[in-house]
Design an enzyme around this catalytic site. Structure first.
Site, PDB file in Angstrom:
ATOM      1  N   HIS A  82       0.819  -1.159   0.079  1.00 51.45           N
ATOM      2  CA  HIS A  82       0.130  -0.141  -0.096  1.00 51.45           C
ATOM      3  C   HIS A  82       0.773   1.198  -0.031  1.00 51.45           C
ATOM      4  CE1 HIS A  82      -3.701   2.460   0.978  1.00 51.45           C
ATOM      5  NE2 HIS A  82      -2.871   3.153   1.670  1.00 51.45           N
ATOM      6  N   ASP A 161     -14.899   2.973   7.858  1.00 55.33           N
ATOM      7  CA  ASP A 161     -13.970   3.665   7.408  1.00 55.33           C
ATOM      8  C   ASP A 161     -14.413   4.448   6.062  1.00 55.33           C
ATOM      9  OD1 ASP A 161     -11.237   4.826   6.889  1.00 55.33           O
ATOM     10  OD2 ASP A 161     -11.205   3.683   5.207  1.00 55.33           O
ATOM     11  N   ARG A 168     -14.556  12.846   6.903  1.00 56.40           N
ATOM     12  CA  ARG A 168     -13.376  13.814   7.215  1.00 56.40           C
ATOM     13  C   ARG A 168     -12.824  14.524   6.133  1.00 56.40           C
ATOM     14  NH1 ARG A 168      -9.633   9.045   7.964  1.00 56.40           N
ATOM     15  NH2 ARG A 168      -8.036  10.553   8.154  1.00 56.40           N
ATOM     16  N   SER A 183      -7.139   4.352   9.250  1.00 52.73           N
ATOM     17  CA  SER A 183      -8.109   4.433   8.085  1.00 52.73           C
ATOM     18  C   SER A 183      -7.504   3.226   7.225  1.00 52.73           C
ATOM     19  CB  SER A 183      -8.373   5.673   7.595  1.00 52.73           C
ATOM     20  OG  SER A 183      -8.617   5.575   6.340  1.00 52.73           O
ATOM     21  N   LYS A 187      -8.497  -1.147   6.291  1.00 48.90           N
ATOM     22  CA  LYS A 187      -8.742  -1.740   5.160  1.00 48.90           C
ATOM     23  C   LYS A 187      -7.756  -2.882   4.922  1.00 48.90           C
ATOM     24  CE  LYS A 187      -8.787   2.381   3.520  1.00 48.90           C
ATOM     25  NZ  LYS A 187      -9.117   4.004   3.335  1.00 48.90           N
TER      26      LYS A 187
HETATM   27  N1  URA Z   1      -5.733   7.257   2.834  1.00 49.88           N
HETATM   28  C1  URA Z   1      -6.512   6.413   3.383  1.00 49.88           C
HETATM   29  O1  URA Z   1      -7.167   5.127   3.182  1.00 49.88           O
HETATM   30  N2  URA Z   1      -7.053   6.996   4.586  1.00 49.88           N
HETATM   31  C2  URA Z   1      -6.703   8.177   5.104  1.00 49.88           C
HETATM   32  O2  URA Z   1      -7.318   8.746   5.944  1.00 49.88           O
HETATM   33  C3  URA Z   1      -5.759   8.954   4.361  1.00 49.88           C
HETATM   34  C4  URA Z   1      -5.172   8.121   3.142  1.00 49.88           C
END
Ligand code: URA
Length: 436
Positions: A82, A161, A168, A183, A187
């Site tokens: 990621h 999320d 957000r 966050s 995932k």
């Molecule tokens: N990427 C995400 O998935 N979440 C965040 O809060 C910031 C970047």
């Protein structure tokens, strides 16, 4: 329990318990807690911060708010990768076939671009017919068969999320370290891989502008991942100038293909080798970083990685012939260059401005519904620290609309700084973190 009391507690600097966080995330996901109360909570968290225990609890509740992908039917160690997002960040396009060609099982979930950053799925759709809307069963069977699959985030993966990130985004509460860590990791944990390699960007094109903040974010995510039993490594890398030379969907695909043919930009290849080595180590496919790098270089040299990309594109409905004939990728009709107005050295390329220029050309989305033009973008010819002569091209814009081209060119000209004195080249790899 009342949401009002939790907001007040957090506002006044208190720490929420596991039960309180579970109540809050459960209630928000099922619609019982309204956006206005959650907005107040996010702002309280933004200012007061979260303890390690609160961050872990928030991550776990969000990860468990929807389906947990079960990848147990895939044999071997599954590795996910990621990136916290950047400009010209085409890493997954070259890295995942390289790693898969070395025998690592890559089970990856990717997203689309929004704002000034791009997304892997959009880039892959430059291959005619390529799609990522595959079922979990197809995903699992493809990884078992060819060692690599990429799917879009399913609607039911960490839905808390999804809702919270959208909130957000419009309440100026994205750039809080613990909120970003929970966050991303919610995932990643829900997506089911055994090992996770994180590319944490720092610089003008990243969430974390300062390296110290990127390090804190990286440590927080490594702590969460390792704590949840997933082998997690974070690499902190430079995003103070675009990665490689190309920015824009099909242009980046082309650069990734060139890299797999052994003709890639130095910085981009280095990033793929560094992240790839840690993926090989995490999957027990190599004992040392040096051994891993050698294996990765070998699959470029013998074209196994290029063939793996073609196999992967074909498996997901794409035209694999485009891998061997990248001139068939979407192509823009207009090109124009930004040239140096004096002799000197490239002192800086303001990264998020470059992302915005690509967006202005039509290569990105302002809103989730926007349709993007895969062919447009920018190809740089210089990196920070390079010498330039007056009149020499620094970057070429690729466009399909003369008005958009003129506006983007003007903005890009302002994003590149030239100085008369020599400027040091930027270090790409800043730190590797395996323990919090
Ligand atoms: N990427 C995400 O998935 N979440 C965040 O809060 C910031 C970047």
């Amino acid at each position: 329990m009342r949401m009002y009391d939790l907001i007040k507690k957090k506002r006044d600097g208190g720490a929420l318990t596991d039960k309180e966080i579970a109540y809050m995330i459960g209630g928000y996901t099922n619609g019982q807690i309204p956006d206005y109360q959650m907005s107040a909570m996010m702002m309280a968290m933004y200012y007061q911060g979260l303890s390690e225990a609160e961050t872990l609890s928030l991550t776990m509740e969000m990860a468990h708010s929807g389906e947990l992908l079960d990848l147990s039917a895939i044999q071997g160690i599954k590795v996910d990768k990621h990136s916290t997002g950047g400009v010209g960040d085409k890493t997954s396009l070259a890295l995942t076939p390289m790693v898969a060609a070395c025998g690592v099982k890559v089970a990856k979930m990717s997203g689309r671009g929004l704002g000034h950053t791009g997304g892997t799925i959009d880039k892959l759709e430059s291959f005619t017919g390529f799609h990522t809307d595959i079922t979990t069963e197809q995903f699992v069977s493809q990884v078992n068969r060819i060692g690599i699959a990429i799917m879009g985030q399913t609607a039911d993966l960490a839905p808390a999320d999804k809702k919270l990130y959208a909130l957000r985004d419009v309440t100026a509460t994205v750039d809080q370290m613990s909120l970003i860590a929970s966050s991303i990791m919610s995932k990643k944990l829900a997506a089911g891989a055994d090992a996770i390699v994180l590319d944490v960007k720092t610089g003008s094109g990243a969430f974390m502008k300062r390296e110290a903040d990127a390090e804190a974010l990286a440590r927080e995510m490594v702590r969460i991942g390792n704590g949840a039993g997933r082998r997690t490594t974070a690499v902190i890398t430079d995003m103070d100038q675009p990665l490689g030379f190309a920015v824009g969907n099909a242009l980046e695909v082309q650069e990734a293909i060139e890299t797999l043919k052994g003709n890639g930009p130095e910085d981009f290849l280095e990033l793929c080798l560094t992240l790839g080595s840690h993926m090989l180590l995490a999957a027990d496919e190599a004992d040392t970083v040096e051994q891993a790098r050698e294996r990765l270089l070998a699959v470029i040299k013998n074209q196994a990685a290029l063939q793996k990309l073609a196999e992967f594109v074909a498996a997901q409905g794409g035209d694999a012939d485009m891998v061997y004939h990248p001139e068939r990728l979407p192509k823009a009709s207009l090109t124009e260059s930004v040239c140096a107005d004096k002799d000197g050295y490239i002192a800086g390329i303001i990264c998020d401005e470059v992302g915005i220029c690509s967006l202005m050309l039509g290569g990105g989305r302002e809103t989730k519904e926007d349709v993007i033009d895969l062919s447009v973008g920018i190809v740089f010819r210089k990196k920070k620290g390079d010498v330039v002569r007056q009149g020499e091209a620094i970057a070429t814009l690729h466009a399909n609309d003369a008005e958009k081209l003129a506006a983007a060119k003007e903005r890009l000209t302002r994003a590149v700084k030239i100085e008369e004195k020599p400027v040091a080249k930027a270090a790409l790899i800043k730190q590797v973190i395996t323990e919090a």
